[in-house]
Design an enzyme around this catalytic site. Structure first.
Site, PDB file in Angstrom:
ATOM      1  N   GLU A  57       0.835  -1.191   0.000  1.00 21.25           N
ATOM      2  CA  GLU A  57       0.000   0.000   0.000  1.00 21.25           C
ATOM      3  C   GLU A  57       0.873   1.244   0.000  1.00 21.25           C
ATOM      4  O   GLU A  57       2.103   1.166   0.105  1.00 21.25           O
ATOM      5  CB  GLU A  57      -0.942  -0.019   1.212  1.00 21.25           C
ATOM      6  CG  GLU A  57      -1.902  -1.197   1.179  1.00 21.25           C
ATOM      7  CD  GLU A  57      -2.877  -1.219   2.338  1.00 21.25           C
ATOM      8  OE1 GLU A  57      -2.703  -0.418   3.275  1.00 21.25           O
ATOM      9  OE2 GLU A  57      -3.807  -2.023   2.312  1.00 21.25           O
ATOM     10  N   HIS A 109      -9.030   9.905   4.040  1.00 18.66           N
ATOM     11  CA  HIS A 109      -8.797   8.867   3.028  1.00 18.66           C
ATOM     12  C   HIS A 109      -9.105   9.455   1.665  1.00 18.66           C
ATOM     13  O   HIS A 109     -10.154  10.086   1.474  1.00 18.66           O
ATOM     14  CB  HIS A 109      -9.671   7.644   3.284  1.00 18.66           C
ATOM     15  CG  HIS A 109      -9.201   6.432   2.544  1.00 18.66           C
ATOM     16  ND1 HIS A 109      -9.362   6.282   1.189  1.00 18.66           N
ATOM     17  CD2 HIS A 109      -8.528   5.326   2.965  1.00 18.66           C
ATOM     18  CE1 HIS A 109      -8.842   5.132   0.813  1.00 18.66           C
ATOM     19  NE2 HIS A 109      -8.318   4.544   1.867  1.00 18.66           N
ATOM     20  N   ARG A 138      -1.182   8.962   2.059  1.00 18.83           N
ATOM     21  CA  ARG A 138      -2.560   9.424   1.919  1.00 18.83           C
ATOM     22  C   ARG A 138      -2.713  10.936   1.984  1.00 18.83           C
ATOM     23  O   ARG A 138      -3.553  11.495   1.285  1.00 18.83           O
ATOM     24  CB  ARG A 138      -3.418   8.775   3.015  1.00 18.83           C
ATOM     25  CG  ARG A 138      -3.645   7.302   2.800  1.00 18.83           C
ATOM     26  CD  ARG A 138      -4.404   6.699   3.948  1.00 18.83           C
ATOM     27  NE  ARG A 138      -4.671   5.281   3.709  1.00 18.83           N
ATOM     28  CZ  ARG A 138      -5.209   4.465   4.602  1.00 18.83           C
ATOM     29  NH1 ARG A 138      -5.538   4.931   5.790  1.00 18.83           N
ATOM     30  NH2 ARG A 138      -5.425   3.204   4.324  1.00 18.83           N
ATOM     31  N   HIS A 184     -10.987   9.945   7.842  1.00 19.00           N
ATOM     32  CA  HIS A 184     -10.801   8.501   7.935  1.00 19.00           C
ATOM     33  C   HIS A 184     -10.174   8.033   9.240  1.00 19.00           C
ATOM     34  O   HIS A 184     -10.561   7.008   9.776  1.00 19.00           O
ATOM     35  CB  HIS A 184      -9.928   8.047   6.758  1.00 19.00           C
ATOM     36  CG  HIS A 184      -9.686   6.576   6.706  1.00 19.00           C
ATOM     37  ND1 HIS A 184     -10.720   5.663   6.611  1.00 19.00           N
ATOM     38  CD2 HIS A 184      -8.539   5.842   6.720  1.00 19.00           C
ATOM     39  CE1 HIS A 184     -10.220   4.440   6.565  1.00 19.00           C
ATOM     40  NE2 HIS A 184      -8.903   4.513   6.645  1.00 19.00           N
ATOM     41  N   ARG A 229      -0.330   8.709   9.332  1.00 22.36           N
ATOM     42  CA  ARG A 229      -0.310   7.260   9.579  1.00 22.36           C
ATOM     43  C   ARG A 229       0.034   6.515   8.302  1.00 22.36           C
ATOM     44  O   ARG A 229      -0.592   6.709   7.264  1.00 22.36           O
ATOM     45  CB  ARG A 229      -1.684   6.803  10.085  1.00 22.36           C
ATOM     46  CG  ARG A 229      -1.801   5.291  10.269  1.00 22.36           C
ATOM     47  CD  ARG A 229      -3.170   4.922  10.786  1.00 22.36           C
ATOM     48  NE  ARG A 229      -4.200   5.139   9.800  1.00 22.36           N
ATOM     49  CZ  ARG A 229      -4.668   4.207   8.966  1.00 22.36           C
ATOM     50  NH1 ARG A 229      -4.135   2.995   8.957  1.00 22.36           N
ATOM     51  NH2 ARG A 229      -5.630   4.481   8.120  1.00 22.36           N
TER      52      ARG A 229
END
Length: 534
Positions: free
Chosen positions: A117, A242, A288, A349, A384
């Site tokens: 990811e 997100h 992100r 998110h 994060r």
């Protein structure tokens, strides 16, 4: 009417952190797990991507640490990052031992499929197809229901923590949490729960924003209660948006997993042009915060309501096998991701800040522990890294359970705790105030304290939140409590903490981007808010 209960350990929240803590405590410990709805309705079950950990021989703790520090934009605590990631392999093996059905490599009985990811340098995310959180939740719920020492209170909302200071005990003694007041949301009966140890695992606060990928219960309850009890709160300005939630009026909070981009999904403008590479060399695989700002920038530049995520260039079999849940849900809304791009929009998110805890899950108050999204451990910093959140839940829940098990229990008599007193309040005849204030908070937080901020916007939000807090406090003081009122009371506290934290950071870093201070400060520090003592 009010009743009284007593337990060794009270766990407030029933997601991955709460259930892990319950299962990690000794079988001789009396455990009470309470949740706002039914078991399994929290944020854990909504998590799609997976759990990051060092599981492949080509990967290492050093690489995972480096990726996490880079994503955290200079604000991670290196010791906390290493502490967490060194325990990633054992945490994941623990979940496997519990029976979590992680996806295996085709034809293999021992090798698990790992995906990559955004922000990760290796494939290290173990997953259960595209519904990892649901698989973890269902597995742990089954184990918890089978454990004779674990008791469940569903449809119960925490009102406040009970502390010795609030009870008027000797101020020279250490302030200690001895339980919580709780509301049965179905019968509206209040419950006084005495506990030797209390663990907050209540999740994040993304419901403070108008658009969110989180379920309705993500109202920052644990953060607000810990703050009122006297705990420090850290880094609340870092709210992760997100980049890719499905844009459809009926697709409430439906997230299109980061793994779709990890497996080749492309971000596109309405004319089909790619744009992510203009903002970062990693393109769709950038962290992100960068991707969310890129989408937000292009939406505002073009004046459009959404952009697109396209993986239709992959084979239909590949898409259906890797993303069965997303594929089926999108079909329900009229989108076939094997044939066409999906309309997407950023949404709140994840809450990267929270109640400060140490490596044992301890807060600033004796008897109070915390784990999961309601906490600040130092792992996430200013952003994060994808799929580090479920890992953090498991590692710190196990740490808290271990510390409780090894600590001599504090002696107390739950029968001495005063019952909840609502003799001086009445039933409200204007509950519309709750829904109006709830809506107003979420709208101005989205407009003024969202992906891109300015001092002017933050000051507007600060003025409004002070007025709303006064209104809500007055309402709370005069009328009988309901679940909606308790969530609103917590939501306004969390909103104020976010605004104050954002105003204090005079730079742009990670998830906090302000037009007034676009540059990085040379020596960044975490944002620590201290409760004002009466």
């Amino acid at each position: 009417m009010s009743i009284r209960l007593s337990t060794d350990v009270l766990i407030i929240g029933s997601g991955a952190a709460g259930l892990t803590a319950a299962l990690s405590l000794p079988a001789t410990t009396n455990v009470l797990v309470m949740c706002k709805g039914r078991l399994g309705t929290g944020s854990t079950a909504w998590a799609q991507g997976g759990v990051a950990g060092v599981l492949d021989e080509v990967d290492s703790v050093e690489q995972h640490v480096a990726d996490t520090l880079k994503a955290g934009a200079g604000l991670c605590d290196p010791a906390a990052v290493r502490y967490t990631i060194e325990r990633s392999t054992s945490a994941i093996h623990w979940m496997i031992e519990q029976g979590v059905p992680f996806t295996r490599v085709d034809g293999s009985e021992v090798k698990y499929h790992l995906t990559r990811e955004g922000g990760h340098s290796q494939r290290r995310v173990i997953h259960a197809a595209d519904a990892t959180g649901l698989a973890i939740s269902e597995t742990l719920i089954k184990k918890v229901r089978q454990a004779p020492n674990i008791h469940i209170l569903e449809n119960h909302v925490a009102i406040d923590l009970i502390t010795t200071e609030k009870l008027g005990h000797d101020s020279s003694q250490t302030n200690r949490v001895v339980g919580a007041y709780v509301l049965d949301s179905q019968t509206e009966q209040t419950v006084t729960i005495g506990a030797r140890s209390t663990i907050l695992t209540s999740g994040g606060a993304s419901k403070v924003y108008l658009y969110t990928s989180n379920p309705d219960g993500a109202t920052g309850d644990g953060i607000a209660m810990a703050w009122r009890a006297g705990c420090r709160v850290v880094n609340m300005e870092f709210n992760q948006f997100h980049p890719t939630c499905l844009f459809h009026p009926k697709a409430k909070s439906f997230l299109i997993s980061e793994a779709v981009r990890g497996e080749g999904g492309l971000l596109k403008l309405p004319n089909g042009e790619r744009f992510a590479h203009k903002f970062d060399d990693r393109g769709e695989l950038a962290p992100r915060d960068i991707v969310a700002r890129a989408i937000d920038h292009e939406m505002k530049r073009l004046g459009v309501d959404n952009l697109y995520l396209d993986i239709s260039h992959k084979s239909p079999d590949f898409i259906k096998s890797h993303f069965p849940t997303i594929y089926k849900r999108c079909l329900e809304y009229g989108f076939d991701m094997t044939r066409e791009p999906l309309p997407i929009v950023p949404a709140a998110h994840y809450t990267c800040g929270g109640v400060r805890i140490n490596e044992h899950g301890q807060t600033d108050l004796e008897g109070l522990y915390a784990a999961g999204e309601c906490t600040y451990t130092g792992l996430h910093g200013a952003n994060r890294l994808a799929s580090n959140s479920l890992l953090e839940c498991i590692v710190y829940a196990q740490a808290a359970a271990k510390h409780i098990a090894e600590t001599e229990p504090e002696q107390f008599d739950a029968q001495q705790l005063p019952l909840w007193d609502d003799s001086k309040v009445s039933d409200s005849d204007e509950k519309v105030v709750i829904s109006h204030n709830w809506d107003e908070i979420r709208r101005f937080m989205w407009d003024y304290v969202g992906i891109v901020r300015t001092d002017k916007r933050l000051q507007r939000a600060k003025r409004r939140i002070h007025l709303l807090k006064q209104e809500i406090t007055e309402y709370y003081s005069n009328f009988r409590i309901t679940a909606d009122l308790l969530e609103l009371r917590n939501l306004v506290v969390v909103a104020e903490l976010i605004i104050e934290s954002a105003l204090s950071r005079k730079e742009s870093r990670g998830l906090h981007f302000t037009r007034n201070y676009p540059e990085l400060r040379e020596h960044p520090e975490i944002t620590v808010l201290l409760p004002k003592r009466d």
